[in-house]
Motif scaffolding. Structure first.
Motif, PDB file in Angstrom:
ATOM      1  N   GLY A 157     -29.440   9.820  21.739  1.00  0.00           N
ATOM      2  CA  GLY A 157     -29.003  10.640  20.618  1.00  0.00           C
ATOM      3  C   GLY A 157     -27.524  10.966  20.680  1.00  0.00           C
ATOM      4  O   GLY A 157     -27.013  11.358  21.728  1.00  0.00           O
ATOM      5  N   GLY A 158     -26.828  10.756  19.566  1.00  0.00           N
ATOM      6  CA  GLY A 158     -25.398  11.002  19.518  1.00  0.00           C
ATOM      7  C   GLY A 158     -24.535   9.832  19.928  1.00  0.00           C
ATOM      8  O   GLY A 158     -23.301   9.914  19.848  1.00  0.00           O
TER       9      GLY A 158
ATOM     10  N   ARG B 279     -53.023  12.991   9.261  1.00  0.00           N
ATOM     11  CA  ARG B 279     -52.318  11.724   9.160  1.00  0.00           C
ATOM     12  C   ARG B 279     -51.526  11.474  10.441  1.00  0.00           C
ATOM     13  O   ARG B 279     -51.071  12.409  11.103  1.00  0.00           O
ATOM     14  N   VAL B 280     -51.385  10.216  10.786  1.00  0.00           N
ATOM     15  CA  VAL B 280     -50.637   9.842  11.977  1.00  0.00           C
ATOM     16  C   VAL B 280     -49.147   9.922  11.668  1.00  0.00           C
ATOM     17  O   VAL B 280     -48.689   9.433  10.631  1.00  0.00           O
ATOM     18  N   LYS B 281     -48.387  10.541  12.556  1.00  0.00           N
ATOM     19  CA  LYS B 281     -46.941  10.644  12.382  1.00  0.00           C
ATOM     20  C   LYS B 281     -46.264  10.371  13.711  1.00  0.00           C
ATOM     21  O   LYS B 281     -46.463  11.080  14.691  1.00  0.00           O
ATOM     22  N   THR B 282     -45.443   9.317  13.739  1.00  0.00           N
ATOM     23  CA  THR B 282     -44.620   9.002  14.895  1.00  0.00           C
ATOM     24  C   THR B 282     -43.257   8.554  14.390  1.00  0.00           C
ATOM     25  O   THR B 282     -43.089   8.210  13.215  1.00  0.00           O
ATOM     26  N   ASP B 283     -42.270   8.531  15.285  1.00  0.00           N
ATOM     27  CA  ASP B 283     -40.950   8.033  14.896  1.00  0.00           C
ATOM     28  C   ASP B 283     -41.022   6.576  14.472  1.00  0.00           C
ATOM     29  O   ASP B 283     -40.305   6.144  13.569  1.00  0.00           O
ATOM     30  N   ARG B 284     -41.890   5.810  15.119  1.00  0.00           N
ATOM     31  CA  ARG B 284     -42.056   4.397  14.780  1.00  0.00           C
ATOM     32  C   ARG B 284     -42.532   4.243  13.333  1.00  0.00           C
ATOM     33  O   ARG B 284     -41.977   3.471  12.545  1.00  0.00           O
ATOM     34  N   LEU B 285     -43.559   5.024  12.954  1.00  0.00           N
ATOM     35  CA  LEU B 285     -44.077   4.950  11.583  1.00  0.00           C
ATOM     36  C   LEU B 285     -43.068   5.507  10.585  1.00  0.00           C
ATOM     37  O   LEU B 285     -42.947   4.988   9.469  1.00  0.00           O
ATOM     38  N   ASP B 286     -42.343   6.552  10.963  1.00  0.00           N
ATOM     39  CA  ASP B 286     -41.333   7.106  10.060  1.00  0.00           C
ATOM     40  C   ASP B 286     -40.238   6.084   9.779  1.00  0.00           C
ATOM     41  O   ASP B 286     -39.742   5.987   8.648  1.00  0.00           O
ATOM     42  N   GLY B 287     -39.851   5.322  10.801  1.00  0.00           N
ATOM     43  CA  GLY B 287     -38.845   4.283  10.595  1.00  0.00           C
ATOM     44  C   GLY B 287     -39.326   3.219   9.624  1.00  0.00           C
ATOM     45  O   GLY B 287     -38.586   2.782   8.734  1.00  0.00           O
TER      46      GLY B 287
ATOM     47  N   TYR C 168     -31.532  -4.445   6.151  1.00  0.00           N
ATOM     48  CA  TYR C 168     -31.933  -3.068   5.872  1.00  0.00           C
ATOM     49  C   TYR C 168     -32.230  -2.360   7.191  1.00  0.00           C
ATOM     50  O   TYR C 168     -32.986  -2.874   8.026  1.00  0.00           O
ATOM     51  N   VAL C 169     -31.666  -1.180   7.342  1.00  0.00           N
ATOM     52  CA  VAL C 169     -31.764  -0.447   8.608  1.00  0.00           C
ATOM     53  C   VAL C 169     -32.143   1.000   8.322  1.00  0.00           C
ATOM     54  O   VAL C 169     -31.540   1.643   7.451  1.00  0.00           O
ATOM     55  N   SER C 170     -33.127   1.509   9.041  1.00  0.00           N
ATOM     56  CA  SER C 170     -33.447   2.940   9.005  1.00  0.00           C
ATOM     57  C   SER C 170     -33.128   3.535  10.363  1.00  0.00           C
ATOM     58  O   SER C 170     -33.363   2.903  11.400  1.00  0.00           O
ATOM     59  N   ILE C 171     -32.581   4.739  10.347  1.00  0.00           N
ATOM     60  CA  ILE C 171     -32.181   5.416  11.586  1.00  0.00           C
ATOM     61  C   ILE C 171     -32.947   6.728  11.662  1.00  0.00           C
ATOM     62  O   ILE C 171     -32.731   7.629  10.852  1.00  0.00           O
ATOM     63  N   GLU C 172     -33.855   6.804  12.619  1.00  0.00           N
ATOM     64  CA  GLU C 172     -34.627   8.031  12.842  1.00  0.00           C
ATOM     65  C   GLU C 172     -33.879   8.865  13.876  1.00  0.00           C
ATOM     66  O   GLU C 172     -33.856   8.539  15.065  1.00  0.00           O
ATOM     67  N   LEU C 173     -33.227   9.932  13.402  1.00  0.00           N
ATOM     68  CA  LEU C 173     -32.358  10.732  14.254  1.00  0.00           C
ATOM     69  C   LEU C 173     -33.142  11.861  14.914  1.00  0.00           C
ATOM     70  O   LEU C 173     -33.938  12.543  14.276  1.00  0.00           O
ATOM     71  N   SER C 174     -32.915  12.061  16.193  1.00  0.00           N
ATOM     72  CA  SER C 174     -33.460  13.211  16.913  1.00  0.00           C
ATOM     73  C   SER C 174     -32.441  13.617  17.973  1.00  0.00           C
ATOM     74  O   SER C 174     -31.433  12.938  18.174  1.00  0.00           O
ATOM     75  N   LYS C 175     -32.698  14.700  18.664  1.00  0.00           N
ATOM     76  CA  LYS C 175     -31.733  15.192  19.646  1.00  0.00           C
ATOM     77  C   LYS C 175     -31.581  14.240  20.816  1.00  0.00           C
ATOM     78  O   LYS C 175     -30.472  14.039  21.324  1.00  0.00           O
ATOM     79  N   ASN C 176     -32.684  13.657  21.281  1.00  0.00           N
ATOM     80  CA  ASN C 176     -32.633  12.839  22.487  1.00  0.00           C
ATOM     81  C   ASN C 176     -32.467  11.351  22.212  1.00  0.00           C
ATOM     82  O   ASN C 176     -31.818  10.654  22.991  1.00  0.00           O
TER      83      ASN C 176
END
Length: 383
Positions: free
Chosen positions: A49-50, A116-124, A19-27
């Motif tokens: 990114g890209g 609430r705490v929000k980071t790319d790590r937690l979103d993933g 199972y893989v989650s991809i947190e996409l951003s510009k950089n």
């Protein structure tokens, strides 16, 4: 805690999929994964990114590591949020043979704490948990998007571009009126064909000719507005050609254009933004249009919070506009009579609230019309 931990370990030990989650951003793209044989440990890796080649290479590494641990090959299931990157990453993953999902980020449950705490790590991590629950069959854990085909996605460009151009045209027109109003000039319409001739005859409120620099600014605004008018005509011609082509192949488009009060623009938006999709019931139709009610019930508290606005905003705004015009063009229809009766019961108040309810009923009725041929009672349809 011990019981939950053991249950989690049992679930992760029995994984038969990566199972893989991809947190996409510009950089940066953050790749979070959980693989068979790794227990509860989540693997994290980032690529620029890209960098789709880097993403595919990382997936190949994850597959090789799982093979080294267990001696078996496992398929991938990926998840990503709908965002600025659109759907091209999803299409590349599917072309590589991977199961890919695009999730509505707002549908994933989050902490209700004030800060609430929000980071790319937690979103993933959150997307991984949502994906696991979704694959287990848990209901309403999140909402996966029905990804349109490239043709369906491209078909919507025309009506969306026209809307952007119309908004720009309105801004330039209002700016011209505001500039002249500050000099005491009223009643000048920048959309008239003789706008430049009338500009030469204008006088300020105190009888002076237009100041030189003000007149130059207005002329430049007219230049930009006329360019927009030409672009709008070109887009509308392209839209009409597209509808004419679809009328030869899509029965639903023909049916929409035959309803009195639905012109080319409304038909293009209704079909291109919503009704071309498959819906199982009327609730899904209203929810996709962002017109579903959102009740708040807790103990003795029972109140409505208004519409959800979680669906397609372009479709929702068009339906609200069309609902007002429906009352004018279809006054004898059952929907118009229902609206007038409800407004009369409230003494003529709450028209804005009732027009939203009318828009919800209208999109459901049109969905039934194009899918099952159920004509709206009392509505006029062209032969």
């Amino acid at each position: 805690m011990t019981q939950n931990k053991h249950a989690g370990e049992s679930t992760y030990e029995n994984l038969q999929t990566i199972y893989v989650s991809i947190e996409l951003s510009k950089n940066t793209w953050l790749i979070t994964s959980i693989s068979p044989g790794a227990g509860e440990k989540l693997s994290r890796h980032s690529v620029p990114g890209g960098d789709i080649a880097g993403l595919l290479a990382r997936l190949a590494q994850l597959k090789q590591k799982a093979r080294d641990r267990t001696g078996q090959d496992y398929p991938f299931v990926t998840i990503q949020e709908a965002g600025l990157d659109g759907f091209w990453v999803h299409r590349v993953l599917e072309a590589e043979g991977h199961e890919s999902h695009v999730v509505d980020a707002a549908s994933i449950a989050t902490s209700r704490r004030r800060r609430r705490v929000k980071t790319d790590r937690l979103d993933g991590e959150t997307m991984i948990r949502a994906l696991l629950a979704f694959k287990r069959g848990e209901p309403r854990v999140c909402s996966m998007l029905s990804v349109p085909t490239p043709f369906e996605e491209d078909r919507r460009r025309i009506v969306r571009e026209r809307k952007v151009l119309m908004e720009e045209r309105i801004r330039h027109s209002n700016r011209i009126k505001g500039l002249l109003f500050s000099q005491g000039i009223r009643g000048y319409d920048p959309l008239r064909r003789d706008r430049r001739e009338r500009l030469e005859t204008l006088r300020t409120g105190d009888g002076r000719e237009l100041p030189v620099h003000l007149k130059s600014q207005v002329l430049r605004e007219l230049d930009r507005m006329e360019m927009l008018l030409d672009q709008i005509k070109a887009v509308e011609a392209e839209r009409d050609a597209m509808l004419a082509e679809e009328q030869r192949s899509a029965r639903e488009v023909v049916m929409l254009t035959k309803v009195v009060g639905i012109g080319p623009e409304f038909a293009a938006v209704l079909w291109g933004e919503g009704l071309f999709r498959h819906f199982d019931n009327r609730r899904q139709v209203a929810a996709y249009a962002g017109l579903a009610p959102t009740p708040w019930q807790s103990g003795s508290i029972d109140r409505e919070q208004g519409i959800g606005k979680s669906g397609n905003p372009r479709l929702r705004s068009t339906l609200l506009e069309m609902a007002w015009l429906w009352l004018r063009h279809q006054p004898a229809s059952e929907l118009s009579r229902w609206f007038n009766e409800r407004v009369a019961q409230n003494g003529g108040r709450f028209k804005k609230v009732m027009i939203t309810a009318l828009a919800r009923k209208l999109v459901v009725a049109l969905w039934k019309y194009v899918t099952a041929g159920v004509v709206i009672e009392g509505a006029r349809v062209r032969p």
